[in-house]
Design a protein around this motif. Structure first.
Motif, PDB file in Angstrom:
ATOM      1  N   HIS A 291      19.025  42.992 -13.386  1.00  0.00           N
ATOM      2  CA  HIS A 291      19.526  43.923 -14.311  1.00  0.00           C
ATOM      3  C   HIS A 291      18.770  44.781 -15.112  1.00  0.00           C
ATOM      4  O   HIS A 291      18.858  45.912 -15.260  1.00  0.00           O
TER       5      HIS A 291
ATOM      6  N   TYR B 149      16.619  47.356 -13.397  1.00  0.00           N
ATOM      7  CA  TYR B 149      17.597  48.292 -12.939  1.00  0.00           C
ATOM      8  C   TYR B 149      17.765  49.374 -13.962  1.00  0.00           C
ATOM      9  O   TYR B 149      17.634  50.697 -13.775  1.00  0.00           O
TER      10      TYR B 149
ATOM     11  N   THR C 244      16.323  53.330 -13.916  1.00  0.00           N
ATOM     12  CA  THR C 244      17.319  54.491 -13.621  1.00  0.00           C
ATOM     13  C   THR C 244      17.520  54.995 -14.915  1.00  0.00           C
ATOM     14  O   THR C 244      18.372  56.106 -15.047  1.00  0.00           O
TER      15      THR C 244
ATOM     16  N   LYS D  68      15.397  44.872 -20.377  1.00  0.00           N
ATOM     17  CA  LYS D  68      15.209  46.189 -20.145  1.00  0.00           C
ATOM     18  C   LYS D  68      14.117  46.708 -21.215  1.00  0.00           C
ATOM     19  O   LYS D  68      13.065  47.370 -20.630  1.00  0.00           O
TER      20      LYS D  68
END
Length: 490
Positions: A278, A281, A285, A409
Motif C-alpha cells: 500500500h 501504491y 500515485t 510510503k
C-alpha cells in the motif's frame, strides 16, 4: 514511572484504585511514564546525544561513497584515459553508466530496508561490496571492463543515500531533521574537498609503485578503506526505534512517542494498517512525489560540475597537483554555508526561501564564469557554484517533511525522488565536453537553465503545500479542534 514499572518494583499487589489513579495522572500528564516533563527532557537529551554519536558514521560512509564514485574524475588526466584508450565520449559514458545501476536499485533497496528493519547490517554490507567493486576498477584494462565495474558500483551504492535519509527520518522530528540531513550531506561536499587532497597525494606519490600506475593505486587504496569502514559500521549504526537493541525501555518508548507526536500517528501503527504494498501504491500515485523529483532532477543537472571540478579548476592555469589542491577550498566553504543555512532553516521552520537563496547565488557564479576568463573571478565563481549544494540539502530535508507518513510510503518516496534525480547526473555527464572548454559557456548556460527550472518548480510545490495547510486548518475549525495539528513546512 509507568504502571508496569511500578508493579515490577513493588512487593505487594497493586490495587485497582491505585491503577486508576496512575491512569488518571498519566491522562493529565502525558510525560508521566517518563517521570514528568523535566525527566523526559533529560532523557531526550541523552537519547539524541547517543543517537547523534552513532549516526555520525553516516558522514564518513557518505564521504567514501562519493570518493569511490568520483575518483574517476580525479584520475582522468593522470593516466586513466590514456591507459584505457578512452575517447571523450567514452569517459562521459563511464561517469553516466554508474547512475543507471544507481537508479534501478533505489526503490527495491529502500523497500527491502523498511522490510528488514536492520540498516546496521544492510547498509554496511552494501558498503563492503561497493568498496570491493571500486578496488576492482584498478585492474581493468579496457573500456568494457571499466564500464562493467562502474555499472555495478552504482547498482550497490544505490542502497546508501536513500537508506540513510530514511533512517534519519525514522528517528528525528521535523524540527531536527534539516540539520541532521545537512550533516549527512556534508559528507558529500567534504568528499569533493578531501577526496581531491587524497587523490593528489596518491596520484603524486604512488606512480609505478610495485609496477602499478598511480591511478590504479587510487582505486585500490580508496576501495580498501571503504571495506574497513564498512566492517566498523556494523557495530555502530542504529537500526529503527522498534528494532534497536542498545536502547533502554524508556528510550525506546520515548523514541516512538517522539515520532507519534511529530506527525500525529506512530510509525508502527501505520505500518500495520497500510502495509508495504500500500505504501508503494501511495507513493507512486502521488503526483507531488514526481513533481518534487523533477525539481530535484533539474537542480542536479546544474550541479553536474561536481564530477568535472578538477577540470574546471585546471582552467585557472596551474599544474596538476596545484589544480587538485585548489578544488578543496570551494567545497570547504560549501560545508560552512550548508551548516549555517540548514540550521537557520530548522530554526525558522522555513524551507523555500532558504533553498532559492543558495541557488540564486549559484546562478550568479555561473554567470561570472561565462562572463570572464580572469583567474580570480573564475575562482570566486567556483565558490558560488559549490555553495549551491546547501540549497539542495535543505530541499532534501523538505522532502522528509512533505511526505511524513506512513513509513512504507516515505521509504518509497525517498527512493523515487533520489533515484529519479540521478537522471540529472546521467545527462550532466555529457554537458562538459573538452571541446567546450576552457570557457565552458554552453555548460554553464545549461546549469543556469537547470537552477532556474528548479526554483520555479519549488515555488509551485510551496504553493500547493500552502493550500493543503489552509485545508487542514479549515477542517480543524469545522470540527471545533482548538489545538493546531500537523502542518507542512513551507
Amino acid at each position: 514511572m509507568s504502571i508496569s514499572q511500578y508493579s515490577d518494583s513493588a512487593s505487594l499487589p497493586v490495587s485497582k484504585e491505585h491503577v486508576e489513579h496512575v491512569d488518571h495522572c498519566e491522562d493529565i500528564d502525558p510525560d508521566a511514564e517518563f517521570g514528568g516533563l523535566e525527566a523526559r527532557k533529560e532523557l531526550e537529551r541523552k537519547l539524541l546525544w547517543k543517537l547523534d554519536l552513532r549516526m555520525s558514521i553516516l558522514v564518513l560512509i557518505y564521504i567514501l561513497n562519493y570518493v569511490d564514485r568520483n575518483n574517476a574524475g580525479a584520475a582522468r588526466s593522470r593516466g586513466l584515459v590514456a591507459d584505457l584508450h578512452l575517447t571523450d565520449q567514452q569517459f562521459a559514458t563511464l561517469l553516466s553508466i554508474l547512475y543507471v545501476g544507481y537508479i534501478i536499485m533505489q526503490i527495491p533497496s529502500n523497500m527491502f530496508l523498511n522490510f528488514t528493519g536492520k540498516p546496521s547490517l544492510y547498509l554496511p554490507a552494501c558498503m563492503a561490496v561497493w568498496g570491493m567493486i571500486s578496488a576492482l576498477t584498478g585492474i581493468t584494462t579496457n573500456f568494457t571492463g571499466a564500464v562493467l565495474t562502474r555499472f555495478f558500483l552504482g547498482f550497490v551504492e544505490a542502497a546508501f543515500f536513500p537508506g540513510a535519509l530514511f533512517l534519519i527520518s525514522k528517528w528525528y522530528k521535523r524540527t531536527e531533521i534539516g540539520f541532521r540531513t545537512a550533516i549527512l550531506y556534508c559528507g558529500n561536499i567534504i568528499s569533493n574537498a578531501f577526496g581531491a587532497l587524497i587523490a593528489s597525494g596518491i596520484l603524486g606519490g604512488m606512480n609505478n609503485v610495485l609496477g602499478h600506475a598511480a591511478w590504479r593505486w587510487l582505486f585500490y587504496l580508496e576501495g580498501g578503506l571503504t571495506v574497513f569502514v564498512a566492517i566498523c559500521a556494523i557495530f555502530i549504526l542504529p537500526d529503527f526505534p522498534s528494532t534497536t537493541k542498545w536502547l533502554s525501555d524508556d528510550e525506546r518508548r520515548l523514541a516512538l512517542r517522539r515520532m507519534e507526536e511529530d506527525a500525529g500517528v506512530g510509525d508502527q501503527k501505520e505500518t500495520e494498517q497500510g502495509g508495504r504494498a500500500h505504501g508503494l501504491y501511495l507513493a507512486v500515485t502521488d503526483w507531488k512525489v514526481w513533481w518534487f523529483a523533477m525539481a530535484v532532477n533539474a537542480q542536479v543537472i546544474s550541479l553536474s560540475f561536481n564530477a568535472y571540478f578538477p577540470t574546471l579548476s585546471a582552467t585557472l592555469g596551474y599544474n596538476p597537483t596545484v589544480t587538485l589542491l585548489l578544488v578543496a577550498p570551494p567545497f570547504i566553504f560549501a560545508v560552512i554555508v550548508t551548516f549555517c543555512l540548514c540550521r537557520h532553516s530548522d530554526y525558522k521552520q522555513e524551507r523555500f526561501y532558504h533553498i532559492i537563496s543558495s541557488w540564486i547565488a549559484g546562478i550568479i557564479g555561473f554567470i561570472i564564469a561565462i562572463s570572464t576568463m580572469n583567474t580570480a573571478a573564475r575562482y570566486v565563481s567556483l565558490f558560488l557554484m559549490a555553495q549551491s549544494y546547501a540549497g539542495l540539502v535543505v530541499m532534501l530535508a523538505w522532502m522528509n517533511n512533505s511526505f511524513p507518513r506512513p513509513p512504507s510510503k516515505r521509504a518509497v518516496c525517498v527512493a523515487i525522488i533520489n533515484g529519479f534525480s540521478q537522471l540529472g547526473n546521467v545527462a550532466g555527464s555529457y554537458i562538459w565536453p573538452l571541446t567546450w572548454g576552457p570557457t565552458y559557456r554552453n555548460s554553464y548556460g545549461i546549469c543556469i537553465a537547470g537552477s532556474g527550472t528548479a526554483i520555479i518548480m519549488a515555488w509551485v510545490f510551496k504553493q500547493h503545500l500552502k493550500s493543503l495547510n489552509e485545508e487542514l486548518e479549515r477542517e480543524e475549525q469545522e470540527k471545533g479542534i482548538k489545538e493546531k495539528g500537523f502542518r507542512y513546512l513551507l
